[in-house]
Design a protein around this motif. Structure first.
Motif, PDB file in Angstrom:
ATOM      1  N   ARG A   4      -8.179 -12.103  -2.880  1.00  0.00           N
ATOM      2  CA  ARG A   4      -7.885 -10.924  -2.070  1.00  0.00           C
ATOM      3  C   ARG A   4      -6.519 -10.596  -2.766  1.00  0.00           C
ATOM      4  O   ARG A   4      -5.723 -11.309  -3.420  1.00  0.00           O
ATOM      5  CB  ARG A   4      -7.546 -11.496  -0.502  1.00  0.00           C
ATOM      6  CG  ARG A   4      -8.893 -12.173   0.102  1.00  0.00           C
ATOM      7  CD  ARG A   4      -9.861 -11.124   0.312  1.00  0.00           C
ATOM      8  NE  ARG A   4     -10.915 -11.649   1.151  1.00  0.00           N
ATOM      9  CZ  ARG A   4     -12.013 -12.387   0.679  1.00  0.00           C
ATOM     10  NH1 ARG A   4     -12.162 -12.366  -0.554  1.00  0.00           N
ATOM     11  NH2 ARG A   4     -12.826 -12.854   1.529  1.00  0.00           N
ATOM     12  N   TRP A  42      -1.838 -11.908  -0.868  1.00  0.00           N
ATOM     13  CA  TRP A  42      -2.216 -12.450   0.344  1.00  0.00           C
ATOM     14  C   TRP A  42      -3.759 -13.034   0.314  1.00  0.00           C
ATOM     15  O   TRP A  42      -4.365 -13.086  -0.750  1.00  0.00           O
ATOM     16  CB  TRP A  42      -2.517 -11.114   1.495  1.00  0.00           C
ATOM     17  CG  TRP A  42      -3.178 -10.087   0.831  1.00  0.00           C
ATOM     18  CD1 TRP A  42      -3.049  -8.969   0.172  1.00  0.00           C
ATOM     19  CD2 TRP A  42      -4.378  -9.949   1.469  1.00  0.00           C
ATOM     20  NE1 TRP A  42      -4.154  -8.198   0.077  1.00  0.00           N
ATOM     21  CE2 TRP A  42      -5.061  -8.779   0.860  1.00  0.00           C
ATOM     22  CE3 TRP A  42      -5.315 -10.573   2.383  1.00  0.00           C
ATOM     23  CZ2 TRP A  42      -6.327  -7.853   1.125  1.00  0.00           C
ATOM     24  CZ3 TRP A  42      -6.830  -9.728   2.667  1.00  0.00           C
ATOM     25  CH2 TRP A  42      -7.307  -8.701   2.238  1.00  0.00           C
ATOM     26  N   GLU A  43      -3.936 -13.773   1.238  1.00  0.00           N
ATOM     27  CA  GLU A  43      -5.356 -14.627   1.235  1.00  0.00           C
ATOM     28  C   GLU A  43      -6.013 -14.773   2.503  1.00  0.00           C
ATOM     29  O   GLU A  43      -5.473 -14.497   3.484  1.00  0.00           O
ATOM     30  CB  GLU A  43      -4.942 -16.016   0.858  1.00  0.00           C
ATOM     31  CG  GLU A  43      -3.894 -16.927   1.598  1.00  0.00           C
ATOM     32  CD  GLU A  43      -3.473 -18.162   1.035  1.00  0.00           C
ATOM     33  OE1 GLU A  43      -3.960 -18.383  -0.009  1.00  0.00           O
ATOM     34  OE2 GLU A  43      -2.923 -18.909   1.904  1.00  0.00           O
ATOM     35  N   GLN A  44      -7.258 -15.063   2.384  1.00  0.00           N
ATOM     36  CA  GLN A  44      -8.171 -15.292   3.567  1.00  0.00           C
ATOM     37  C   GLN A  44      -9.146 -16.601   3.344  1.00  0.00           C
ATOM     38  O   GLN A  44     -10.029 -16.426   2.316  1.00  0.00           O
ATOM     39  CB  GLN A  44      -9.254 -14.280   4.040  1.00  0.00           C
ATOM     40  CG  GLN A  44      -8.302 -13.054   4.741  1.00  0.00           C
ATOM     41  CD  GLN A  44      -9.351 -12.050   4.746  1.00  0.00           C
ATOM     42  OE1 GLN A  44      -9.978 -11.332   3.928  1.00  0.00           O
ATOM     43  NE2 GLN A  44      -9.705 -11.584   6.188  1.00  0.00           N
ATOM     44  N   LYS A  51     -14.514 -14.545  11.640  1.00  0.00           N
ATOM     45  CA  LYS A  51     -13.525 -13.869  11.605  1.00  0.00           C
ATOM     46  C   LYS A  51     -12.414 -14.670  10.663  1.00  0.00           C
ATOM     47  O   LYS A  51     -11.497 -15.422  11.497  1.00  0.00           O
ATOM     48  CB  LYS A  51     -13.167 -13.085  12.684  1.00  0.00           C
ATOM     49  CG  LYS A  51     -12.152 -11.930  12.188  1.00  0.00           C
ATOM     50  CD  LYS A  51     -12.002 -11.155  13.517  1.00  0.00           C
ATOM     51  CE  LYS A  51     -11.013  -9.952  13.086  1.00  0.00           C
ATOM     52  NZ  LYS A  51     -10.608  -8.902  14.058  1.00  0.00           N
ATOM     53  N   LEU A  52     -11.990 -14.399   9.553  1.00  0.00           N
ATOM     54  CA  LEU A  52     -11.142 -15.449   8.966  1.00  0.00           C
ATOM     55  C   LEU A  52      -9.577 -14.731   9.240  1.00  0.00           C
ATOM     56  O   LEU A  52      -9.335 -13.324   9.355  1.00  0.00           O
ATOM     57  CB  LEU A  52     -11.365 -15.073   7.325  1.00  0.00           C
ATOM     58  CG  LEU A  52     -12.592 -15.692   6.863  1.00  0.00           C
ATOM     59  CD1 LEU A  52     -12.729 -15.390   5.473  1.00  0.00           C
ATOM     60  CD2 LEU A  52     -12.794 -16.976   7.263  1.00  0.00           C
ATOM     61  N   ARG A  53      -8.760 -15.669   9.197  1.00  0.00           N
ATOM     62  CA  ARG A  53      -7.233 -15.227   9.472  1.00  0.00           C
ATOM     63  C   ARG A  53      -6.778 -14.868   8.087  1.00  0.00           C
ATOM     64  O   ARG A  53      -7.153 -15.215   6.962  1.00  0.00           O
ATOM     65  CB  ARG A  53      -6.313 -16.423   9.908  1.00  0.00           C
ATOM     66  CG  ARG A  53      -6.914 -16.925  11.388  1.00  0.00           C
ATOM     67  CD  ARG A  53      -6.367 -15.735  12.294  1.00  0.00           C
ATOM     68  NE  ARG A  53      -5.251 -15.396  12.120  1.00  0.00           N
ATOM     69  CZ  ARG A  53      -4.228 -16.039  12.715  1.00  0.00           C
ATOM     70  NH1 ARG A  53      -4.272 -16.806  13.734  1.00  0.00           N
ATOM     71  NH2 ARG A  53      -2.720 -15.467  12.702  1.00  0.00           N
ATOM     72  N   LEU A  54      -6.032 -13.760   8.230  1.00  0.00           N
ATOM     73  CA  LEU A  54      -5.257 -13.224   6.993  1.00  0.00           C
ATOM     74  C   LEU A  54      -3.844 -13.632   7.084  1.00  0.00           C
ATOM     75  O   LEU A  54      -3.365 -13.613   8.064  1.00  0.00           O
ATOM     76  CB  LEU A  54      -5.492 -11.681   7.384  1.00  0.00           C
ATOM     77  CG  LEU A  54      -4.883 -10.729   5.918  1.00  0.00           C
ATOM     78  CD1 LEU A  54      -5.605  -9.484   5.994  1.00  0.00           C
ATOM     79  CD2 LEU A  54      -3.365 -10.603   6.102  1.00  0.00           C
ATOM     80  N   SER A  55      -3.330 -13.981   5.717  1.00  0.00           N
ATOM     81  CA  SER A  55      -2.000 -14.398   5.835  1.00  0.00           C
ATOM     82  C   SER A  55      -1.533 -13.951   4.404  1.00  0.00           C
ATOM     83  O   SER A  55      -2.102 -13.931   3.598  1.00  0.00           O
ATOM     84  CB  SER A  55      -1.792 -15.992   5.771  1.00  0.00           C
ATOM     85  OG  SER A  55      -2.496 -16.641   4.657  1.00  0.00           O
ATOM     86  N   ASP A  91      -3.121  -9.112  12.239  1.00  0.00           N
ATOM     87  CA  ASP A  91      -2.923  -9.720  10.991  1.00  0.00           C
ATOM     88  C   ASP A  91      -2.974  -8.475   9.929  1.00  0.00           C
ATOM     89  O   ASP A  91      -2.129  -8.309   9.024  1.00  0.00           O
ATOM     90  CB  ASP A  91      -3.850 -10.918  10.589  1.00  0.00           C
ATOM     91  CG  ASP A  91      -3.793 -12.077  11.238  1.00  0.00           C
ATOM     92  OD1 ASP A  91      -2.492 -12.323  11.969  1.00  0.00           O
ATOM     93  OD2 ASP A  91      -4.595 -12.961  11.376  1.00  0.00           O
ATOM     94  N   GLU A  92      -4.044  -7.705  10.151  1.00  0.00           N
ATOM     95  CA  GLU A  92      -4.335  -6.594   9.512  1.00  0.00           C
ATOM     96  C   GLU A  92      -3.105  -5.557   9.423  1.00  0.00           C
ATOM     97  O   GLU A  92      -2.618  -4.983   8.447  1.00  0.00           O
ATOM     98  CB  GLU A  92      -5.485  -5.640   9.746  1.00  0.00           C
ATOM     99  CG  GLU A  92      -6.047  -4.983   8.529  1.00  0.00           C
ATOM    100  CD  GLU A  92      -7.262  -4.234   8.766  1.00  0.00           C
ATOM    101  OE1 GLU A  92      -7.488  -2.874   9.092  1.00  0.00           O
ATOM    102  OE2 GLU A  92      -8.243  -5.058   9.043  1.00  0.00           O
TER     103      GLU A  92
END
Length: 349
Positions: A4, A42-44, A51-55, A91-92
């Motif tokens: 990502r 950033w990564e998932q 539904k993956l968390r985004l960080s 997160d988005e």
């Protein structure tokens, strides 16, 4: 498959150059657009969640990453308009805010945030007209490419729009201008008035979306009906559900290996004496079918024994089945990332 955002050189995941070509009576014209992942770090991380968390990855090199990305775009295409359609919530929203903050530091690049989820809710893509009006002047200034039958260049495209989900709309706007200049349309006409051209263009962009989605996600694009018909249909909803399940399965249980394969054949990972091709180790993913069967069997056995309770001993059997099922669920939950197919050859940045 797993990446990502951008790497440290400023290259982004899912970056594609799309060129729409039109020919008429010896004239050739084209219009280029580019989408791509938001060029931050950033990564998932896949962990069996739907539904993956985004960080966002905190890194001192982030400003340089963004600068390198847009310097590369300016060298390739000229003036760049960045249209950010991400949601401003959750997160988005954090990712969008971080992107906007970095774009404030980039001179000469027009950055526009458009609340796509709110303005175009219900699949009303025609509301993108508001976005176009807001940026009409600069997009028209970027222009398009035009060449005559003698291969003489009459016009050049001097910039590009970097966005996702707006390609078919902007391509339609450009095509009207192109066909007008080529003499195929009068000033009072539009391709939207021609049913044949309009349907062909919609079909073309649906197939384009499918090709990109198959390349990156392994399934057909979602919400294809909105581009094709301007509304969601029942067959489209069924196809979307099938595609969503397919993406979940591939993302969790195949894409790690596919990422390794891509890194290997693209020479991103080089096999050498110091870097052998070795990905052995405990393959917990191979135990997932056993765990899944145990959970399903445990739930079934618990339900059956409870429905057949006639003696106190059967309560004991139900408790054992329920306890075993809960234990396996807890084990899978505690090790959810290890049950996924993960890339092993290269780091994700």
């Amino acid at each position: 498959m797993w990446r990502r955002g951008a790497n440290l050189e400023g290259a982004t995941a899912n970056f594609v150059e799309t060129e729409q070509l039109v020919e008429d009576e010896g004239l050739t014209s084209s219009f280029i657009q580019v989408p791509g992942s938001i060029p931050l770090l950033w990564e998932q991380i896949v962990d069996l969640s739907y539904k993956l968390r985004l960080s966002i990855i905190e890194h001192e090199g982030t400003p340089k990453v963004v600068q390198r990305h847009f310097f590369d775009l300016s060298q390739r295409y000229g003036d760049t308009v960045v249209i950010d359609l991400t949601d401003k919530r959750g997160d988005e929203g954090n990712l969008s805010n971080a992107f906007a903050a970095e774009m404030d530091k980039i001179p000469g690049v027009r950055y526009v945030h458009f609340d796509f989820h709110h303005v175009c809710r219900g699949g009303n893509f025609d509301n993108l007209q508001a976005l176009y009006i807001q940026n009409e002047g600069v997009i028209q200034k970027q222009g398009y490419f035009l060449m005559n039958s003698k291969r003489e260049i009459l016009l050049e495209q001097i910039g590009v729009v970097r966005s996702n989900c707006t390609h078919s709309f902007l391509a339609r706007k450009s095509l009207d201008s192109q066909l007008l200049r080529m003499g195929a349309l009068s000033s009072s006409e539009s391709i939207s008035l021609s049913e044949n051209i309009n349907d062909t263009l919609k079909k073309l962009w649906v197939e384009h979306g499918d090709e990109l989605s198959l390349e990156y996600a392994g399934s057909y694009a979602l919400k294809r009906d909105l581009v094709r018909y301007g509304r969601q249909t029942l067959p489209g909803l069924i196809k979307d559900g099938t595609s969503a399940l397919s993406r979940y399965y591939l993302n969790n249980f195949h894409d790690g290996m596919r990422q390794d394969a891509l890194d290997l054949i693209s020479d991103y990972y080089t096999v050498s004496q110091g870097r052998p091709f070795q990905i052995g180790g405990f393959e917990s993913a191979s135990y997932l079918p056993v765990a899944s069967a145990t959970i399903v069997g445990g739930i079934t056995a618990t339900t059956f024994t409870l429905s057949q309770v006639e003696r106190n001993a059967q309560y004991f059997i139900s408790i054992i089945c329920a306890g075993l099922t809960a234990g396996v669920v807890a084990l899978v939950k505690a090790n959810e990332k290890q049950f996924c197919s993960r890339p092993r050859l290269c780091s994700l940045i």
